[in-house]
Design a protein around this motif. Structure first.
Motif, mmCIF file in Angstrom:
data_model
loop_
_atom_site.group_PDB
_atom_site.id
_atom_site.type_symbol
_atom_site.label_atom_id
_atom_site.label_comp_id
_atom_site.label_asym_id
_atom_site.label_seq_id
_atom_site.Cartn_x
_atom_site.Cartn_y
_atom_site.Cartn_z
ATOM 1 N N LYS A 117 -16.575 -38.935 49.033
ATOM 2 C CA LYS A 117 -17.788 -38.435 48.393
ATOM 3 C C LYS A 117 -18.645 -37.585 49.329
ATOM 4 O O LYS A 117 -19.293 -36.640 48.895
ATOM 5 N N ASP A 118 -18.636 -37.927 50.623
ATOM 6 C CA ASP A 118 -19.481 -37.173 51.549
ATOM 7 C C ASP A 118 -18.898 -35.809 51.889
ATOM 8 O O ASP A 118 -19.538 -35.017 52.588
ATOM 9 N N THR A 119 -17.685 -35.502 51.411
ATOM 10 C CA THR A 119 -17.104 -34.179 51.670
ATOM 11 C C THR A 119 -16.924 -33.367 50.397
ATOM 12 O O THR A 119 -16.347 -32.291 50.434
ATOM 13 N N LEU A 120 -17.402 -33.883 49.255
ATOM 14 C CA LEU A 120 -17.278 -33.134 48.008
ATOM 15 C C LEU A 120 -18.068 -31.827 48.092
ATOM 16 O O LEU A 120 -19.152 -31.796 48.667
ATOM 17 N N PRO A 121 -17.547 -30.745 47.513
ATOM 18 C CA PRO A 121 -18.268 -29.473 47.532
ATOM 19 C C PRO A 121 -19.505 -29.501 46.645
ATOM 20 O O PRO A 121 -20.390 -28.666 46.784
ATOM 21 N N ALA A 122 -19.568 -30.445 45.729
ATOM 22 C CA ALA A 122 -20.718 -30.587 44.847
ATOM 23 C C ALA A 122 -20.633 -31.941 44.163
ATOM 24 O O ALA A 122 -19.560 -32.526 44.056
ATOM 25 N N ARG A 123 -21.764 -32.428 43.702
ATOM 26 C CA ARG A 123 -21.756 -33.681 42.958
ATOM 27 C C ARG A 123 -21.463 -33.444 41.493
ATOM 28 O O ARG A 123 -20.736 -34.195 40.855
ATOM 29 N N LYS A 124 -22.021 -32.347 40.979
ATOM 30 C CA LYS A 124 -21.883 -32.072 39.552
ATOM 31 C C LYS A 124 -21.774 -30.563 39.344
ATOM 32 O O LYS A 124 -22.599 -29.799 39.831
ATOM 33 N N ALA A 125 -20.769 -30.155 38.616
ATOM 34 C CA ALA A 125 -20.550 -28.726 38.391
ATOM 35 C C ALA A 125 -20.642 -28.409 36.906
ATOM 36 O O ALA A 125 -20.108 -29.127 36.081
ATOM 37 N N VAL A 126 -21.337 -27.343 36.582
ATOM 38 C CA VAL A 126 -21.360 -26.854 35.209
ATOM 39 C C VAL A 126 -20.472 -25.617 35.156
ATOM 40 O O VAL A 126 -20.729 -24.636 35.826
ATOM 41 N N VAL A 127 -19.414 -25.714 34.402
ATOM 42 C CA VAL A 127 -18.467 -24.599 34.317
ATOM 43 C C VAL A 127 -18.637 -23.934 32.953
ATOM 44 O O VAL A 127 -18.401 -24.546 31.926
ATOM 45 N N ASP A 128 -19.053 -22.684 32.965
ATOM 46 C CA ASP A 128 -19.288 -21.934 31.738
ATOM 47 C C ASP A 128 -18.144 -20.943 31.564
ATOM 48 O O ASP A 128 -17.995 -20.012 32.342
ATOM 49 N N PHE A 129 -17.307 -21.161 30.551
ATOM 50 C CA PHE A 129 -16.136 -20.309 30.407
ATOM 51 C C PHE A 129 -15.780 -20.084 28.940
ATOM 52 O O PHE A 129 -16.361 -20.699 28.052
ATOM 53 N N SER A 130 -14.880 -19.184 28.707
ATOM 54 C CA SER A 130 -14.363 -18.786 27.396
ATOM 55 C C SER A 130 -15.353 -17.881 26.669
ATOM 56 O O SER A 130 -15.169 -16.682 26.593
ATOM 57 N N SER A 131 -16.397 -18.440 26.075
ATOM 58 C CA SER A 131 -17.535 -17.711 25.511
ATOM 59 C C SER A 131 -17.186 -16.573 24.557
ATOM 60 O O SER A 131 -17.553 -15.417 24.798
#
Length: 639
Positions: free
Chosen positions: A178-192
């Protein structure tokens, strides 16, 4: 590391695909960069951006070993981050460290003459590394100071055993600390895609690249929010609502949305009275008129059902949160930008200027209407403030790069990226090239129209079915043949897109993507089916349970396969660092090539080394299935 949510947008702004490029203000420095700085302690920190997985990656193992070795040969006030890469020439070793030259230059600059040249420093490091008993079979210095290392077969066997034992659900596990994760939470906006318009080949790139990035992040433990920023608001709805209102049949239903859209557009372009009524309908809709809102919802629902059919075919999981969702937020967001003197009125329009001579970002039109930029600013504000994203990734075509550069600049100047966060929110625009036809032009139908995505996927499945039916000794029943054709066809289309660098255009070719011998999904699926057949013939042995002593690597092809299997964690790290799914495709193809070379040289069933070779087969299948899952490819166990 960030404790906040990344937002990743993979869309064509209602056209297509996804690629993440680091934002100008990103926290990450180029992967593998070696930095030498003065420090008060003898701490030799690894590259802070590297992801530490539960099963140690080969690259991080080498890096740790060199970091410890350098500690013993450098002055205590030097802080070093080592540069470790795979050897481009396997005959030299498995991995290479070229930091000795850079370290020597820094020592010389500081007046330290302990070492006469970079090679002398490299040799001192090698001597220290050699004390790592059992890790490396050999270490050597080449040229002016390149250090090459080769892992011992015992270490590879040990790591492979851990990989197999830790696997879950038939796939390799690659959870990160967990201490090396690039982020805790990612919002991925795709397709659209756009409501009331058919999804076409242009949406393919955004949709499958976005899904792949989501699965990659989720595979290491990042919470990911998948958002579909559909175009469900705007002036085009005026003509659709008016055309629907003119239907006198109370039982009228929209059965063909594309035909309905074309009818509306024809009337809008040719009938001035209809055009005026359409413009009035938009005003009513935006004012919350109940009748217009009900008809708008009806149109959206018909379109949504068509989108969902495509998403089911492609196995896409996504939450719709269209432009309309942010409409009520826009006034407050623009007021904030005005108060901070970021947005200013120019010729009646509200604009955000980056540089004196650059075109402004218009976030409110001179007639008071909102636009694409208005929605994007409100969406970003919501994702940072309410969704709590610490990484926002937008995936659209390259043509929108300047637009997102302006949006990112506005967010930074408004100080949204640091508001209440332990670390700055990272923003990325993942750009991508076009899908081209074999004639070198944009991929279109013979009539010049965009190719509907549904028909493209159907054609790929049909061609796969014909290929399977034409095989000799084909003993699969009709249902299994059709299921295999479905999997092969969908996988072929996905992989043909993903294995290309997202930043380049690629040529769409059914013949190439369905080639059994090339770098295609079909080749990968056949390899997995071959492995499954071997394991089936071996009987009921549980290859996930064995003593480490049973896994001894004696043949070079065995060693090469084991080494390739173990490179998956580093590959996942690399994909996430630069958001390039093509790197996972490269790994998957190289793994299949390594397996087929192993199988061609080493007898498995009935050989005295059957057990360790079956374990290698099992480990290959576990790694392939993890890669397949991330790429959205469903494995085939029989062909």
């Amino acid at each position: 590391m960030p404790l906040h949510t990344p937002t990743i947008r993979l869309c064509g702004r209602h056209t297509s695909s996804a690629l993440l490029a680091l934002g100008k203000g990103g926290r990450m420095h180029p992967r593998g960069e070696m930095r030498v700085t003065k420090a008060r302690t003898r701490a030799f920190a690894l590259d802070s951006q590297a992801i530490e997985t539960s099963n140690n990656s080969l690259r991080s193992t080498v890096k740790h070993a060199f970091t410890e070795a350098v500690t013993s040969v450098l002055p205590p006030d030097i802080h070093v981050e080592m540069n470790v890469t795979e050897c481009s020439n396997p005959s030299l070793g498995d991995y290479q460290c070229n930091s000795a030259m850079q370290i020597f230059a820094e020592l010389k600059k500081n007046g330290d003459a302990t070492f006469s040249n970079p090679r002398a420093l490299a040799e001192a490091i090698v001597e220290a590394v050699n004390n790592k008993n059992g890790l490396f079979a050999s270490t050597s210095v080449a040229g002016p100071g390149f250090i090459n290392v080769t892992f011992s077969t015992s270490h590879l066997a040990q790591q492979l055993a851990h990989t197999v034992h830790d696997a879950e659900d038939g796939k390799v596990t690659i959870l990160a600390r967990k201490d090396t994760l690039p982020a805790r939470k990612a919002v991925v906006d795709f397709s659209s895609p756009n409501i009331a318009k058919e999804m076409h080949v242009g949406h393919l790139r955004s949709t499958i690249i976005g899904e792949t990035i989501c699965r990659t992040l989720e595979s290491i433990g990042v919470e990911t929010v998948r958002l579909n920023h559909v175009g469900d608001w705007g002036t085009q709805f005026g003509m659709l609502l008016t055309h629907l209102s003119d239907k006198t049949d109370t039982d009228f239903e929209i059965r063909d949305l594309q035909a309905f859209y074309k009818e509306s557009k024809l009337r809008f372009d040719s009938d001035e009275e209809f055009k005026l009524r359409s413009q009035a309908a938009v005003v009513k809709l935006q004012a919350g008129d109940e009748e217009m809102t009900a008809k708008w919802k009806q149109i959206c629902e018909v379109s949504r059902q068509e989108f969902e059919e495509i998403y089911r075919l492609l196995d896409i999981k996504i939450e719709e949160r269209g432009e309309s969702f942010y409409n009520s937020m826009i006034p407050d967001v623009l007021d904030e930008l005005i108060q901070k003197n970021i947005a200013v009125t120019n010729d009646g329009a509200l604009c955000i200027f980056q540089e004196k001579d650059s075109p402004p970002l218009i976030c409110r039109k001179s007639d008071g209407g909102f636009n694409y930029a208005s929605t994007d600013l409100a969406a970003m504000r919501h994702r940072i403030k309410d969704v709590r994203a610490d990484w926002i990734i937008y995936v659209t075509d390259m043509g929108q790069s300047r637009h997102f550069e302006a949006i990112f600049d506005a967010a930074k100047r408004a100080d949204w990226l640091n508001e209440g966060q332990e670390t700055s929110v990272r923003l990325d625009h993942v750009s991508f090239g076009l899908v081209m036809g074999e004639d070198g032009k944009r991929f279109r139908t013979r009539s010049g129209d965009t190719v509907p995505l549904k028909s493209l996927l159907s054609e790929a499945q049909s061609r796969c079915l014909e290929s399977l039916q034409s095989r000799e000794n084909n003993n699969m029943d009709k249902d299994k043949l059709e299921e295999a054709a479905r999997i092969m066809g969908i996988s072929a289309v996905k992989y043909a897109d993903l294995h290309n660098n997202r930043t380049t255009n690629y040529t769409f070719s059914y013949d190439r993507m369905l080639d059994l011998k090339g770098n295609t999904a079909v080749y990968l699926l056949y390899t997995h089916a071959r492995i499954s057949s071997i394991l089936d013939r071996a009987g009921d042995d549980d290859f996930s349970s064995f003593d480490e002593d049973e896994l001894v690597l004696t043949d070079e092809k065995e060693r090469r396969l084991a080494l390739t299997i173990l490179k998956l964690p580093d590959t996942i790290d690399s994909v996430i660092q630069d958001l390039l799914p093509s790197r996972l495709c490269d790994y998957t193809y190289s793994l299949c090539v390594a397996f087929n070379e192993f199988y061609g040289a080493c007898k498995v069933i009935g050989d005295e080394r059957e057990k360790p070779r079956l374990i290698l087969c099992h480990a290959t299948a576990l790694s392939l299935r993890r890669a397949f899952y991330i790429l959205g490819i469903e494995p085939l166990y029989r062909l």
